[in-house]
Motif scaffolding. Structure first.
Motif, PDB file in Angstrom:
ATOM      1  N   ILE A  56     -12.060   6.042  -0.110  1.00 19.17           N
ATOM      2  CA  ILE A  56     -12.903   7.238   0.053  1.00 19.17           C
ATOM      3  C   ILE A  56     -13.027   7.982  -1.275  1.00 19.17           C
ATOM      4  O   ILE A  56     -14.112   8.395  -1.683  1.00 19.17           O
ATOM      5  CB  ILE A  56     -12.328   8.160   1.148  1.00 19.17           C
ATOM      6  N   TRP A  57     -11.876   8.138  -1.948  1.00 19.51           N
ATOM      7  CA  TRP A  57     -11.841   8.827  -3.249  1.00 19.51           C
ATOM      8  C   TRP A  57     -12.760   8.126  -4.255  1.00 19.51           C
ATOM      9  O   TRP A  57     -13.563   8.776  -4.934  1.00 19.51           O
ATOM     10  CB  TRP A  57     -10.405   8.869  -3.751  1.00 19.51           C
ATOM     11  N   VAL A  75      -3.017   3.851   5.059  1.00 20.53           N
ATOM     12  CA  VAL A  75      -3.607   5.189   4.895  1.00 20.53           C
ATOM     13  C   VAL A  75      -3.946   5.422   3.418  1.00 20.53           C
ATOM     14  O   VAL A  75      -5.022   5.944   3.079  1.00 20.53           O
ATOM     15  CB  VAL A  75      -2.643   6.276   5.408  1.00 20.53           C
ATOM     16  N   ALA A  76      -3.032   5.026   2.537  1.00 22.68           N
ATOM     17  CA  ALA A  76      -3.259   5.195   1.105  1.00 22.68           C
ATOM     18  C   ALA A  76      -4.488   4.414   0.642  1.00 22.68           C
ATOM     19  O   ALA A  76      -5.289   4.911  -0.146  1.00 22.68           O
ATOM     20  CB  ALA A  76      -2.024   4.746   0.324  1.00 22.68           C
ATOM     21  N   LEU A 111       1.482   8.725  -1.281  1.00 21.06           N
ATOM     22  CA  LEU A 111       0.122   9.053  -0.880  1.00 21.06           C
ATOM     23  C   LEU A 111      -0.897   8.157  -1.569  1.00 21.06           C
ATOM     24  O   LEU A 111      -2.053   8.083  -1.149  1.00 21.06           O
ATOM     25  CB  LEU A 111      -0.183  10.522  -1.200  1.00 21.06           C
ATOM     26  N   VAL A 112      -0.500   7.475  -2.650  1.00 23.39           N
ATOM     27  CA  VAL A 112      -1.462   6.667  -3.405  1.00 23.39           C
ATOM     28  C   VAL A 112      -1.067   5.209  -3.540  1.00 23.39           C
ATOM     29  O   VAL A 112      -1.903   4.370  -3.873  1.00 23.39           O
ATOM     30  CB  VAL A 112      -1.685   7.261  -4.815  1.00 23.39           C
ATOM     31  N   ALA A 135      -7.086   3.563   2.496  1.00 22.92           N
ATOM     32  CA  ALA A 135      -8.278   4.227   3.032  1.00 22.92           C
ATOM     33  C   ALA A 135      -8.632   5.458   2.202  1.00 22.92           C
ATOM     34  O   ALA A 135      -9.802   5.674   1.853  1.00 22.92           O
ATOM     35  CB  ALA A 135      -8.037   4.622   4.495  1.00 22.92           C
ATOM     36  N   LEU A 136      -7.624   6.271   1.884  1.00 22.53           N
ATOM     37  CA  LEU A 136      -7.861   7.458   1.056  1.00 22.53           C
ATOM     38  C   LEU A 136      -8.361   7.069  -0.332  1.00 22.53           C
ATOM     39  O   LEU A 136      -9.245   7.724  -0.895  1.00 22.53           O
ATOM     40  CB  LEU A 136      -6.573   8.277   0.938  1.00 22.53           C
ATOM     41  N   PHE A 137      -7.804   6.005  -0.880  1.00 18.98           N
ATOM     42  CA  PHE A 137      -8.219   5.522  -2.197  1.00 18.98           C
ATOM     43  C   PHE A 137      -9.689   5.111  -2.173  1.00 18.98           C
ATOM     44  O   PHE A 137     -10.463   5.457  -3.076  1.00 18.98           O
ATOM     45  CB  PHE A 137      -7.341   4.341  -2.603  1.00 18.98           C
TER      46      PHE A 137
END
Length: 396
Positions: free
Chosen positions: A61-62, A54-55, A119-120, A57-59
């Motif tokens: 996208i960011w 998840v981290a 989260l990261v 994927a979020l990274f």
């Protein structure tokens, strides 16, 4: 599953790359299929680390939003303040990961019952960040004029190099995927790739394993003596090289099988004649990344703005900045930071020596001095790597 850590990893990669190999032997590159393989391999790598997945994927996208946004703003206004903000925001996740161990607030902060740092953090965040930040620098320089989502994640999440070096550059990577090798060129690449994978097995699973198991572990378990100090220094240096060079060989080998000429990371570093030569041979993609985006940028900026008149002073400050940040990147511990400063001092000392030698010619250029230079450099490098290991203090 940890990349390159087990035989099963290579079996899975080999099976998935069969269509890629068949197409390559026909002079074709299956970019979309390779992209699917990357997604499958990332799913396998992070199958036992769902929070890290998840981290990641979020990274991604960011970083895409940030890079795409900066590209749009760069076309309208090339302000330095916008560039600096983009760089800081790009490396912010990595900064949080690096400072988390020494900042209690990051450990205790909770968001949806998940510690903030989780989260990261994910496997390979450092190397993925380097690739993303490099794109921002090249957008700033006008070298990247357009970016699509597919091209972005094809490069950023390229699975062979997701967790370790070498660190590729976006434009070099795009040249490979946009101009596939011919059938004959791919045959040579496939042969090279398979050989590099076997080299990786030799380096990591045989030589590095034997050094660690029978020499280094024995040295650090003994009472501190001069003999154990020297054994520790030599064995750790050799172990680190063969372990890391083995990983790099795996990355390069799998990349070549996919038609991508991922750059080399090591070039006989223990045969370096001096410390500058060493950093042109050791972890080359990282060394060149810091040289291009930290050292050279600082020197250019300081010279252009006339912050300091003496160009050697500018260079030496740049060296401390370059190697200091490199040390901090490895971690916020005294031995990593000291390791970076140690190499900055060596770099500056050699530059002073080199300039004086050009004037006074007290160090002739012949076979004897060449070999002597290799021996001296090797020992300075090994002492630095022992410092890097964190084991130096136990010997005193």
């Amino acid at each position: 599953m940890t990349p390159y850590a087990s035989f099963y990893f290579f079996v899975i990669v080999g099976i998935l790359l069969i269509p890629t190999i068949i197409a390559g032997l026909q002079g074709k590159m299956l970019r979309k299929y390779n992209a699917v393989v990357t997604l499958i391999m990332l799913a396998i790598i992070f199958s036992d680390k769902p929070k890290q997945a998840v981290a990641l994927a979020l990274f991604a996208i960011w970083q895409f939003i940030l890079i795409k946004g900066y590209l749009t703003l760069r076309q309208r206004d090339n302000k330095t303040s916008i560039f600096c903000a983009a760089v800081i925001l790009s490396i912010l996740p990595l900064i949080l990961v690096k400072i988390a161990p020494v900042v209690p607030a990051l450990k205790s902060t909770v968001f949806f019952d998940i510690p903030a740092i989780k989260l990261v953090v994910f496997l390979g965040i450092s190397y993925v960040t380097f690739r993303a930040v490099q794109m921002i620098f090249e957008i700033r320089d006008g070298l990247i004029k357009e970016i699509t989502l597919f091209k972005f994640w094809e490069f950023l999440l390229f699975f062979p190099a997701i967790s370790t070096g070498p660190i590729d550059r976006y434009r070099r990577f795009q040249k490979d995927v946009e101009k596939p090798p011919s059938a004959d060129e791919y045959k040579a690449m496939l042969y090279t790739g398979i050989n590099r994978i076997f080299q990786g097995f030799l380096y990591k699973f045989i030589i590095a394993y034997l050094i660690k198991t029978y020499i280094w572990d024995a040295a650090i378990s003994k009472q501190a003596t001069f003999a154990s100090f020297m054994t520790d220094m030599y064995s750790y240096s050799l172990y680190l090289f063969f372990d890391f060079a083995g990983y790099s060989a795996f990355v390069i080998g799998v990349s070549y099988m996919m038609g991508i000429k991922t750059p080399e990371n090591f070039n006989k570093p223990f045969l370096s004649r001096n410390i500058k030569d060493f950093w042109n041979r050791w972890h080359m993609t990282l060394s060149f990344w810091f040289r291009d985006f930290i050292y050279m940028r600082f020197v250019f900026f300081a010279t252009k703005k006339k912050l300091i008149k003496n160009r050697y002073t500018i260079s030496y400050i740049g060296a401390f900045l370059n190697f200091g940040i490199m040390g901090l990147w490895h971690g916020l511990t005294w031995y990593y930071i000291t390791y970076g400063l140690y190499h900055a001092i060596l770099f500056i000392a050699f530059d002073i020596f080199e300039r004086k030698n050009k004037k006074h010619k007290f160090w002739p250029n012949n076979k004897f001095t060449h070999v002597l230079g290799i021996i001296i450099t090797f020992h300075f490098v090994c002492l630095g790597l022992l410092l890097f290991s964190g084991n130096l203090g136990r010997h005193f």
